[in-house]
Design a protein around this motif. Structure first.
Motif, PDB file in Angstrom:
ATOM      1  N   MET A  41       0.809  -1.217   0.000  1.00  0.00           N
ATOM      2  CA  MET A  41       0.000   0.000   0.000  1.00  0.00           C
ATOM      3  C   MET A  41       0.841   1.265   0.000  1.00  0.00           C
ATOM      4  N   THR A  42       2.082   1.159   0.420  1.00  0.00           N
ATOM      5  CA  THR A  42       2.924   2.342   0.505  1.00  0.00           C
ATOM      6  C   THR A  42       4.004   2.390  -0.578  1.00  0.00           C
ATOM      7  N   SER A  43       4.014   1.398  -1.456  1.00  0.00           N
ATOM      8  CA  SER A  43       4.993   1.385  -2.539  1.00  0.00           C
ATOM      9  C   SER A  43       4.333   0.771  -3.767  1.00  0.00           C
ATOM     10  N   GLN A  64     -16.407  -0.205   8.250  1.00  0.00           N
ATOM     11  CA  GLN A  64     -16.160   0.229   9.623  1.00  0.00           C
ATOM     12  C   GLN A  64     -14.825   0.970   9.706  1.00  0.00           C
ATOM     13  N   TYR A  65     -13.816   0.455   9.032  1.00  0.00           N
ATOM     14  CA  TYR A  65     -12.508   1.107   9.036  1.00  0.00           C
ATOM     15  C   TYR A  65     -12.576   2.473   8.356  1.00  0.00           C
ATOM     16  N   LEU A  66     -13.367   2.560   7.293  1.00  0.00           N
ATOM     17  CA  LEU A  66     -13.484   3.829   6.573  1.00  0.00           C
ATOM     18  C   LEU A  66     -14.167   4.908   7.407  1.00  0.00           C
ATOM     19  N   LYS A  67     -14.964   4.520   8.374  1.00  0.00           N
ATOM     20  CA  LYS A  67     -15.645   5.480   9.244  1.00  0.00           C
ATOM     21  C   LYS A  67     -14.736   5.994  10.353  1.00  0.00           C
ATOM     22  N   ASN A  68     -13.627   5.322  10.574  1.00  0.00           N
ATOM     23  CA  ASN A  68     -12.686   5.719  11.609  1.00  0.00           C
ATOM     24  C   ASN A  68     -11.673   6.693  11.000  1.00  0.00           C
ATOM     25  N   PRO A  69     -11.635   7.951  11.473  1.00  0.00           N
ATOM     26  CA  PRO A  69     -10.724   8.949  10.876  1.00  0.00           C
ATOM     27  C   PRO A  69      -9.252   8.533  10.924  1.00  0.00           C
ATOM     28  N   ASN A  70      -8.858   7.776  11.943  1.00  0.00           N
ATOM     29  CA  ASN A  70      -7.463   7.352  12.046  1.00  0.00           C
ATOM     30  C   ASN A  70      -7.111   6.263  11.032  1.00  0.00           C
ATOM     31  N   LYS A  72      -9.079   5.719   8.103  1.00  0.00           N
ATOM     32  CA  LYS A  72      -9.560   6.068   6.760  1.00  0.00           C
ATOM     33  C   LYS A  72      -8.424   6.449   5.823  1.00  0.00           C
ATOM     34  N   LYS A  73      -7.492   7.266   6.291  1.00  0.00           N
ATOM     35  CA  LYS A  73      -6.405   7.717   5.411  1.00  0.00           C
ATOM     36  C   LYS A  73      -5.541   6.548   4.934  1.00  0.00           C
ATOM     37  N   PHE A  74      -5.483   5.483   5.718  1.00  0.00           N
ATOM     38  CA  PHE A  74      -4.714   4.307   5.334  1.00  0.00           C
ATOM     39  C   PHE A  74      -5.534   3.401   4.409  1.00  0.00           C
ATOM     40  N   VAL A  75      -6.772   3.139   4.798  1.00  0.00           N
ATOM     41  CA  VAL A  75      -7.622   2.189   4.080  1.00  0.00           C
ATOM     42  C   VAL A  75      -8.192   2.780   2.795  1.00  0.00           C
ATOM     43  N   ASP A  76      -8.380   4.089   2.753  1.00  0.00           N
ATOM     44  CA  ASP A  76      -9.013   4.726   1.604  1.00  0.00           C
ATOM     45  C   ASP A  76      -8.014   5.319   0.615  1.00  0.00           C
ATOM     46  N   SER A  77      -6.765   5.003   0.765  1.00  0.00           N
ATOM     47  CA  SER A  77      -5.769   5.546  -0.154  1.00  0.00           C
ATOM     48  C   SER A  77      -5.902   4.876  -1.527  1.00  0.00           C
ATOM     49  N   PRO A  78      -5.477   5.575  -2.578  1.00  0.00           N
ATOM     50  CA  PRO A  78      -5.538   4.958  -3.916  1.00  0.00           C
ATOM     51  C   PRO A  78      -4.765   3.637  -3.988  1.00  0.00           C
ATOM     52  N   ASN A  79      -3.612   3.579  -3.319  1.00  0.00           N
ATOM     53  CA  ASN A  79      -2.837   2.337  -3.333  1.00  0.00           C
ATOM     54  C   ASN A  79      -3.572   1.210  -2.618  1.00  0.00           C
ATOM     55  N   ASN A  85      -8.107  -4.372  -5.241  1.00  0.00           N
ATOM     56  CA  ASN A  85      -8.557  -4.799  -6.569  1.00  0.00           C
ATOM     57  C   ASN A  85      -7.638  -5.861  -7.161  1.00  0.00           C
ATOM     58  N   THR A  86      -6.324  -5.698  -6.955  1.00  0.00           N
ATOM     59  CA  THR A  86      -5.362  -6.688  -7.430  1.00  0.00           C
ATOM     60  C   THR A  86      -5.617  -8.041  -6.772  1.00  0.00           C
ATOM     61  N   CYS A  87      -6.033  -8.000  -5.515  1.00  0.00           N
ATOM     62  CA  CYS A  87      -6.323  -9.237  -4.769  1.00  0.00           C
ATOM     63  C   CYS A  87      -7.703  -9.802  -5.115  1.00  0.00           C
ATOM     64  N   GLY A  88      -8.448  -9.106  -5.969  1.00  0.00           N
ATOM     65  CA  GLY A  88      -9.772  -9.587  -6.333  1.00  0.00           C
ATOM     66  C   GLY A  88     -10.818  -9.300  -5.267  1.00  0.00           C
ATOM     67  N   THR A  89     -10.580  -8.280  -4.456  1.00  0.00           N
ATOM     68  CA  THR A  89     -11.497  -7.913  -3.385  1.00  0.00           C
ATOM     69  C   THR A  89     -11.810  -6.424  -3.493  1.00  0.00           C
ATOM     70  N   PRO A  90     -12.650  -6.030  -4.429  1.00  0.00           N
ATOM     71  CA  PRO A  90     -12.974  -4.612  -4.545  1.00  0.00           C
ATOM     72  C   PRO A  90     -13.668  -4.103  -3.299  1.00  0.00           C
ATOM     73  N   PHE A  91     -13.489  -2.834  -3.015  1.00  0.00           N
ATOM     74  CA  PHE A  91     -14.096  -2.231  -1.831  1.00  0.00           C
ATOM     75  C   PHE A  91     -15.617  -2.261  -1.931  1.00  0.00           C
ATOM     76  N   PRO A  92     -16.271  -2.498  -0.812  1.00  0.00           N
ATOM     77  CA  PRO A  92     -17.728  -2.432  -0.826  1.00  0.00           C
ATOM     78  C   PRO A  92     -18.175  -0.984  -0.908  1.00  0.00           C
ATOM     79  N   LYS A  93     -19.395  -0.774  -1.351  1.00  0.00           N
ATOM     80  CA  LYS A  93     -19.971   0.580  -1.347  1.00  0.00           C
ATOM     81  C   LYS A  93     -20.575   0.787   0.030  1.00  0.00           C
ATOM     82  N   CYS A  94     -20.011   1.716   0.756  1.00  0.00           N
ATOM     83  CA  CYS A  94     -20.456   1.942   2.138  1.00  0.00           C
ATOM     84  C   CYS A  94     -21.502   3.035   2.202  1.00  0.00           C
TER      85      CYS A  94
END
Length: 94
Positions: A41-43, A64-70, A72-79, A85-94
């Motif tokens: 996620m960072t490279s 649940q992670y996306l609702k947590n401000p601490n 969200k910045k990690f889980v919602d990053s483009p990477n 998506n690469t793992c075949g697990t697209p994000f759910p629509k929250c």
């Protein structure tokens, strides 16, 4: 005759219930379970198989992670989304 009708009714009900039943496993939401994904996620490194399995395990928790401000910045990053998506697990629509 009455017992036969009752048996048929019970069997029909069981078939209907079993057809609708989904097998689900209890997931313990723990964002540290995603730690094998940090390097991906960072490279530009591809995600490991362990990372992909952890994302799949934690998918029910992502909203649940996306609702947590601490988190969200990690889980919602483009990477992070790219790794999921690469793992075949697209994000759910929250």
């Amino acid at each position: 005759m009455k017992m036969k009708a009752s048996c048929i009714a019970v069997c029909t009900l069981l078939v209907l219930l079993l057809a609708k039943t989904e097998v689900t496993m209890a997931v313990t939401c723990n964002p540290t379970q995603l730690s094998p994904c940090v390097s991906a996620m960072t490279s530009s490194n591809p995600p490991s198989s362990l990372c992909c399995s952890k994302i799949k395990e934690q998918k029910p928790c992502l909203c649940q992670y996306l609702k947590n401000p601490n988190l969200k910045k990690f889980v919602d990053s483009p990477n992070a989304r790219k790794v999921a998506n690469t793992c075949g697990t697209p994000f759910p629509k929250c």
